[in-house]
Design an enzyme around this catalytic site. Structure first.
Site, PDB file in Angstrom:
ATOM      1  N   TYR A  97       0.800  -1.220   0.000  1.00 12.52           N
ATOM      2  CA  TYR A  97       0.000   0.000   0.000  1.00 12.52           C
ATOM      3  C   TYR A  97       0.843   1.285   0.000  1.00 12.52           C
ATOM      4  O   TYR A  97       0.290   2.367  -0.141  1.00 12.52           O
ATOM      5  CB  TYR A  97      -0.921   0.035   1.221  1.00 12.52           C
ATOM      6  CG  TYR A  97      -1.923  -1.085   1.262  1.00 12.52           C
ATOM      7  CD1 TYR A  97      -2.794  -1.311   0.200  1.00 12.52           C
ATOM      8  CD2 TYR A  97      -2.002  -1.929   2.367  1.00 12.52           C
ATOM      9  CE1 TYR A  97      -3.711  -2.348   0.237  1.00 12.52           C
ATOM     10  CE2 TYR A  97      -2.919  -2.963   2.409  1.00 12.52           C
ATOM     11  CZ  TYR A  97      -3.778  -3.169   1.342  1.00 12.52           C
ATOM     12  OH  TYR A  97      -4.680  -4.190   1.382  1.00 12.52           O
ATOM     13  N   ILE A  98       2.114   1.186   0.207  1.00 12.48           N
ATOM     14  CA  ILE A  98       2.957   2.379   0.318  1.00 12.48           C
ATOM     15  C   ILE A  98       4.015   2.382  -0.781  1.00 12.48           C
ATOM     16  O   ILE A  98       4.375   1.322  -1.323  1.00 12.48           O
ATOM     17  CB  ILE A  98       3.631   2.468   1.706  1.00 12.48           C
ATOM     18  CG1 ILE A  98       4.395   1.188   2.037  1.00 12.48           C
ATOM     19  CG2 ILE A  98       2.592   2.761   2.776  1.00 12.48           C
ATOM     20  CD1 ILE A  98       5.091   1.211   3.386  1.00 12.48           C
TER      21      ILE A  98
END
Length: 650
Positions: free
Chosen positions: A105-106
């Site tokens: 997600y990052i």
């Protein structure tokens, strides 16, 4: 013997591996191996856009043997330093201790600063990766002391390192001062802010005291707005709650309102005010901590303890060497480019390519080119024409020949010559060039518009340097614990049902003088036996006791005569028994008043006319603890009466 040698050899190899390849950063680039491999992966993948952290971790696993469990957290920590990795997404919170989101997600990428500081593949030594399928850097040619900028912590076999982070702009200024031959001082700066006392920093190998920043403008409320290094809001709140349960603080509630900035609110209990609570927070909670530092790095392949000053001086010399190599390499490449452009110009302008039209063999073509340049060798220069040069000229496409712009080619060659001249000037004044390079790095840091998690630009100093007043934990502790004594059972302590003899703190030591004249000093007990009818139980405060005169009146064992001993109890060994009177003597009275009168009543005997006699304690001198008592009379004493007389002060 064989097995012992195998174990010794394997242990040494393991210890060396942990020290050099896992736990301790290298002085040259300030990175541990996993950090270096992460940066190499980011440089290899760099296309100006962000990459999923999961993808970066997967790529890094090709050259890092320990898998994603070590790569992912190391990348997050490195990114949260805010200098060498640009972040996008939730990378956790350094204030609250919240973890980063899952790697899928990052996103991240190498920062512009990282490229300026580390990246130069032409000067970076490379080796095969662990499986031989890839290449990885041995060390980056770092242009600033990254080990001081980021800090480091690691535990290896038989050694450990604890390097505190420093402000990047101050590090650059220190390096500039070193190159200029000026004195410099460098102190830690922490991303969590707070305050630091560096009086015992000892150039990176002593210790520092760090404190939280407190707002006490409201007398009934304390706000913690900045954290000491090494603490999170969660750990600090836990320490405050623990101190409250132990009775060392009196608070009503504690609330955490931290988001992008730290804000912990402590509401105080009734009758308690902010100013009187501050010292207790520093003494009993994580609001103040002592951090021991040890600047251990890998230098020339060996673990070495250095000072901050030595690191700056080393990197100042290293910067000059790296920039010199870069300039010389660029100069060599420009000279090569200028040589080729000269050959191309002559080859096209003088139509030397026409001479190869009639040639039928490769050797004939090459000879035709070389012979075609014979009249122009002065322009070509002393280097001459190599076989590679001929191959380069023969690969020029017809389209480029037909569209060849003489003016543009001459302008390019003039620019190359101007740049070579500029490089020669830099090489002659390499120290000035190095200083200007560092100033340029500083300007880029200041111009960085991306703010840190607390809204402060990365280059700004966050931690205030100052000196702290030493806090005595014993003085700060509240004396609200009841020390009780039961005369009947002889027990005393905080968990005894009896008469209260004093209010004490958990740090107080207790002096007990028993019925037989024996005394001792112990830590505050929950329950211990002091003996029935103890003469004196109180706090063993050396300062107070040094002003207290103990007057002991006792009866000798053999004669029954009364003696008086006046002394001061100044020193002791914990839990050791001492005697104030001779063995077998019977104590009649012990008093701490500086002046008082007492009356001795003698045992009636034939021809004894005086049965009462009055004395004044202050008439007798104060003697040492080991000295014997002074005899009051040669009459057997039956009892004593102590009372205040009108002439006591005479």
């Amino acid at each position: 013997m064989y097995i012992k040698n195998v174990f010794d050899r394997n242990f040494l190899e393991y210890a060396s591996y942990v020290i050099k390849d896992r736990a301790i950063p290298d002085l040259e680039d300030g990175l541990k191996p996993v950090q270096r491999r992460i940066m190499h992966t980011l440089f290899e993948k760099d296309d100006g856009r962000f990459h999923k952290v999961a993808s970066v971790v997967g790529e890094c696993m090709k050259i890092h043997t320990h898998g994603e469990a070590s790569i992912g957290p190391a990348l997050v920590v490195l990114a949260n330093k805010e200098y060498f990795i640009d972040r996008q997404g939730n990378f956790g919170n350094i204030f609250t201790g919240d973890e980063a989101a899952a790697p899928r997600y990052i996103e991240c990428k190498a920062s512009a600063l990282a490229k300026d500081v580390f990246y130069n593949p032409k000067l970076t030594p490379m080796v095969d990766s662990y499986d031989g399928r890839n290449r990885e850097p041995v060390l980056f040619p770092a242009k600033i002391p990254a080990v001081l900028v980021m800090g480091a912590e690691g535990i290896a076999v038989g050694m450990s390192t604890k390097i505190l982070p420093h402000n990047i702009l101050e590090v650059l200024e220190a390096e500039i001062a070193c190159l200029s031959g000026k004195k410099f001082e460098l102190y830690p700066d922490f991303p969590t802010g707070g305050l630091v006392d560096v009086s015992d920093y000892r150039n990176g190998n002593g210790k520092v005291l760090v404190r939280a920043k407190l707002d006490t403008s409201d007398p009934k409320r304390i706000l913690i707005t900045e954290l000491p290094f090494g603490s999170t809001t969660e750990s600090l709140i836990n320490s405050v709650e623990a101190a409250t349960k132990a009775g060392r603080l009196k608070i009503q509630s504690i609330n955490d309102f931290t988001t992008e900035k730290v804000e912990i609110e402590i509401k105080l209990a009734r009758g308690v005010y902010a100013q009187e609570t501050v010292d207790a927070l520093f003494a009993f909670t994580e609001c103040e901590q002592s951090i021991s530092v040890n600047l251990l790095v890998i230098k020339d392949g060996l673990p070495t303890i250095m000072t901050v000053t030595e690191v700056i001086k080393h990197h100042a010399k290293q910067l000059v060497k790296i920039l010199t190599k870069e300039l010389e390499l660029e100069k060599k490449e420009l000279q090569e480019k200028f040589h080729l452009r000269t050959l191309e110009r002559i080859f096209i302008e003088e139509r030397i390519y026409k001479g190869i039209e009639k040639m039928k063999t490769a050797k004939g073509v090459q000879d035709a080119v070389v012979s075609g340049f014979a009249p122009f060798m002065k322009e070509v220069g002393p280097r001459g024409i190599s076989a590679d040069d001929v191959e380069h000229l023969l690969r020029i496409p017809i389209r480029r020949i037909s569209l060849y712009d003489i003016s543009k080619a001459r302008d390019e060659m003039e620019q190359i010559q101007a740049r070579i001249k500029e490089i020669n000037g830099h090489l002659k004044n390499i120290v000035v060039y190095s200083i200007n390079f560092l100033k340029g790095i500083g300007a880029k840091v200041r111009a960085n518009e991306e703010l840190g998690q607390d809204g402060v630009p990365p280059g700004s100093r966050r931690t205030k340097v100052g000196a702290f007043d030493k806090i005595d934990v014993k003085e700060v502790a509240r004396r609200d614990v009841e020390l009780k004594y039961d005369k009947k059972t002889g027990y005393m302590g905080t968990n005894v049902s009896g008469t209260k003899v004093a209010e004490v703190s958990p740090f107080d030591r207790i002096l007990t003088i028993r019925k037989n004249g024996m005394y001792s000093v112990t830590d505050l007990p929950e329950k211990t036996f002091a003996g029935a009818d103890a003469w004196w139980i109180g706090v063993a405060d050396k300062e107070a006791l040094s002003q207290t005169i103990f007057t002991i009146i006792y009866k000798e064992k053999e004669t029954g005569f009364a003696c008086i001993k006046r002394c001061i109890i100044e020193g002791w060994i914990m839990n050791k028994d001492y005697f104030l009177v001779p063995d077998g003597a019977v104590i009649l009275h012990i008093d701490t008043k500086p002046k008082f009168s007492f009356t001795l009543k003698y045992t009636p005997k034939p021809r004894l006319k005086i049965l009462l006699e009055e004395f004044k304690a202050q008439d007798y001198s104060v003697r040492g603890l080991k000295a014997g008592g002074l005899r009051l009379s040669n009459k057997e004493v039956s009892r004593i009466e102590v009372g205040k007389k009108k002439n006591d002060d005479a």
